[in-house]
Design a protein around this motif. Structure first.
Motif, PDB file in Angstrom:
ATOM      1  N   ARG A  95       0.859  -1.183   0.000  1.00 50.54           N
ATOM      2  CA  ARG A  95       0.000   0.000   0.000  1.00 50.54           C
ATOM      3  C   ARG A  95       0.896   1.234   0.000  1.00 50.54           C
ATOM      4  NH1 ARG A  95      -3.049  -1.299   3.813  1.00 50.54           N
ATOM      5  NH2 ARG A  95      -4.824  -1.986   2.562  1.00 50.54           N
ATOM      6  N   ILE A  96       0.677   2.122  -0.982  1.00 53.44           N
ATOM      7  CA  ILE A  96       1.480   3.347  -1.095  1.00 53.44           C
ATOM      8  C   ILE A  96       0.512   4.521  -1.185  1.00 53.44           C
ATOM      9  CG2 ILE A  96       3.421   4.458  -2.269  1.00 53.44           C
ATOM     10  CD1 ILE A  96       4.005   1.820  -3.667  1.00 53.44           C
ATOM     11  N   PRO A  97       0.066   5.041  -0.069  1.00 56.77           N
ATOM     12  CA  PRO A  97      -0.907   6.146  -0.100  1.00 56.77           C
ATOM     13  C   PRO A  97      -0.225   7.461  -0.472  1.00 56.77           C
ATOM     14  CG  PRO A  97      -0.345   5.597   2.164  1.00 56.77           C
ATOM     15  CD  PRO A  97       0.393   4.619   1.307  1.00 56.77           C
ATOM     16  N   VAL A  98      -0.637   8.019  -1.598  1.00 54.70           N
ATOM     17  CA  VAL A  98      -0.034   9.265  -2.085  1.00 54.70           C
ATOM     18  C   VAL A  98      -1.147  10.225  -2.480  1.00 54.70           C
ATOM     19  CG1 VAL A  98       1.485  10.337  -3.774  1.00 54.70           C
ATOM     20  CG2 VAL A  98       1.994   8.041  -2.933  1.00 54.70           C
ATOM     21  N   ALA A  99      -1.187  11.375  -1.855  1.00 57.99           N
ATOM     22  CA  ALA A  99      -2.159  12.396  -2.250  1.00 57.99           C
ATOM     23  C   ALA A  99      -1.845  12.876  -3.663  1.00 57.99           C
ATOM     24  CB  ALA A  99      -2.111  13.572  -1.268  1.00 57.99           C
ATOM     25  N   GLY A 100      -2.849  12.910  -4.506  1.00 58.90           N
ATOM     26  CA  GLY A 100      -2.646  13.368  -5.878  1.00 58.90           C
ATOM     27  C   GLY A 100      -2.297  12.272  -6.847  1.00 58.90           C
ATOM     28  N   GLY A 101      -2.090  11.048  -6.347  1.00 60.01           N
ATOM     29  CA  GLY A 101      -1.838   9.925  -7.242  1.00 60.01           C
ATOM     30  C   GLY A 101      -0.374   9.540  -7.319  1.00 60.01           C
ATOM     31  N   LEU A 102      -0.146   8.246  -7.519  1.00 54.82           N
ATOM     32  CA  LEU A 102       1.215   7.697  -7.520  1.00 54.82           C
ATOM     33  C   LEU A 102       2.050   8.204  -8.697  1.00 54.82           C
ATOM     34  CD1 LEU A 102       3.030   5.675  -5.962  1.00 54.82           C
ATOM     35  CD2 LEU A 102       2.283   3.925  -7.582  1.00 54.82           C
ATOM     36  N   ARG A 103       1.443   8.331  -9.867  1.00 52.49           N
ATOM     37  CA  ARG A 103       2.221   8.716 -11.044  1.00 52.49           C
ATOM     38  C   ARG A 103       2.793  10.122 -10.895  1.00 52.49           C
ATOM     39  NH1 ARG A 103      -0.215   8.764 -16.237  1.00 52.49           N
ATOM     40  NH2 ARG A 103       1.849   8.273 -17.082  1.00 52.49           N
ATOM     41  N   ALA A 104       1.980  11.045 -10.396  1.00 52.93           N
ATOM     42  CA  ALA A 104       2.470  12.418 -10.219  1.00 52.93           C
ATOM     43  C   ALA A 104       3.593  12.462  -9.187  1.00 52.93           C
ATOM     44  CB  ALA A 104       1.325  13.334  -9.801  1.00 52.93           C
TER      45      ALA A 104
END
Length: 358
Positions: free
Chosen positions: A144-153
């Motif tokens: 699980r990799i919680p990233v605000a704004g999405g993982l690609r950005a």
């Protein structure tokens, strides 16, 4: 998993340590070995590819973009680690691989472990992948990799291209993208679909002038560092209707379908019925080509050079036959072709006298 018939020893110095541009060459000036049934091996450059093909042939390419999928972090005990993001998994999770800063596989990862990454992001290892029963030492993990704004950005800011030890310095992401790469909003490939790297706009124009068609599929590939005996993992793919129609029309007219890379081959063969008829489709492919499932629709293959015992060799043999693949690799070693994503190329053209069936 079966082993390929093609066996060889690759001298380490044949690994391409930098893009050809760093050696003063254009992308399409890498070497090209052409291997045909019942013909001598031909040594030329990739720029000659259009002249080797025939009017009415169809070249199919993979338009998947390459992500800057490597990111540096630290384990809970402070040890540095590099996380390779292989791609998405169900339930908003991602598949990751852990490496030491010098590129070695991390063999002591544990389910529940947190990895501190840039910008305050924490990746949590949940279960081994593809076997969720593995809780310690898995090569791949669902995380699980919680990233605000999405993982690609976030990766666009914090990540860099995946690089293995034979590449001796970092290169920008553009060095790992093909001329036909397109970002479709999805997470793309963790590693470049490298068979397409030598293509240039000049090559595409020359193919058109030659009467050779170009069609496109998408297959997003994960990390390529499979270990001996590992089966290729499921990957996301899409064969659009216009490509399925083009393939079927070329086959009906007696032309050849030439896939650019193992990724393109896997996508096309996933969409092919036992008689070779291709239907537009998308989703996850679990297909593994080999002795029990030879190619049905792909008549030729543009490829780079793969390591000994790589699962890709079985796919090459499923398209071109073990004898032709072994002959090509023996010639490549004798003439000291360069290996890996920045290396030289091969065109395999097996006999087309009998359409394959599964």
């Amino acid at each position: 998993m079966s082993s390929a018939s093609t066996t060889f020893t690759m001298p380490p110095e044949l690994s391409a340590a930098e893009p050809p541009e760093a050696r003063g060459l254009d992308r399409d000036e890498v070497r090209l070995l052409v291997a045909r049934e019942r013909s001598p091996v031909r040594h030329t450059t990739f720029r000659a590819l259009p002249s080797v093909l025939r009017r009415g042939d169809l070249v199919v390419v993979n338009t998947s973009d390459t992500e800057p999928a490597a990111v540096d972090g630290h384990r809970a005990d402070g040890r540095p680690v590099t996380v390779h993001v292989s791609g998405p998994a169900p339930d908003q999770l991602h598949v990751v691989e852990l490496r030491t800063p010098d590129g070695q596989r991390v063999a002591d990862g544990v389910a529940g472990e947190g990895i501190a990454l840039p910008c305050g992001v924490v990746a949590t290892l949940l279960t081994g992948h593809p076997d969720p029963r593995v809780a310690t030492g898995s090569r791949l993990w669902r995380a699980r990799i919680p990233v605000a704004g999405g993982l690609r950005a976030w990766l666009a800011e914090a990540g860099r291209p995946i690089r293995y030890s034979y590449v001796d310095r970092r290169w920008p992401i553009d060095a790992y993208r093909t001329v036909f790469a397109r970002s479709d909003g999805e997470f793309g490939s963790a590693e470049m679909p490298s068979a397409g790297r030598p293509f240039t706009s000049g090559i595409l124009n020359a193919l058109h002038a030659r009467g050779v068609g170009v069609a496109r599929i998408v297959l997003h590939t994960g990390v390529s560092s499979l270990e001996a005996g590992e089966v290729p993992l499921p990957e996301r793919y899409r064969v659009p209707p216009e490509t399925a129609d083009a393939v079927n029309a070329v086959r009906a007219a007696g032309g050849r379908v030439v896939a650019v890379g193992t990724t393109t081959t896997r996508a096309l063969e996933t969409a092919a019925a036992p008689d070779g008829f291709v239907t537009a489709s998308d989703g996850w492919t679990h297909l593994v080509l080999g002795p029990d499932r030879p190619a049905r629709v792909v008549d030729g293959l543009v490829t780079g050079w793969h390591e000994p015992q790589a699962s890709h060799l079985l796919l090459l043999e499923a398209v071109a036959g073990a004898r032709l693949v072994s002959r090509a690799y023996a010639a490549a070693l004798e003439h000291r072709y360069r290996w890996h994503e920045f290396g030289d190329s091969c065109l395999l053209l097996p006999a087309q006298s009998v359409r394959r069936s599964g």
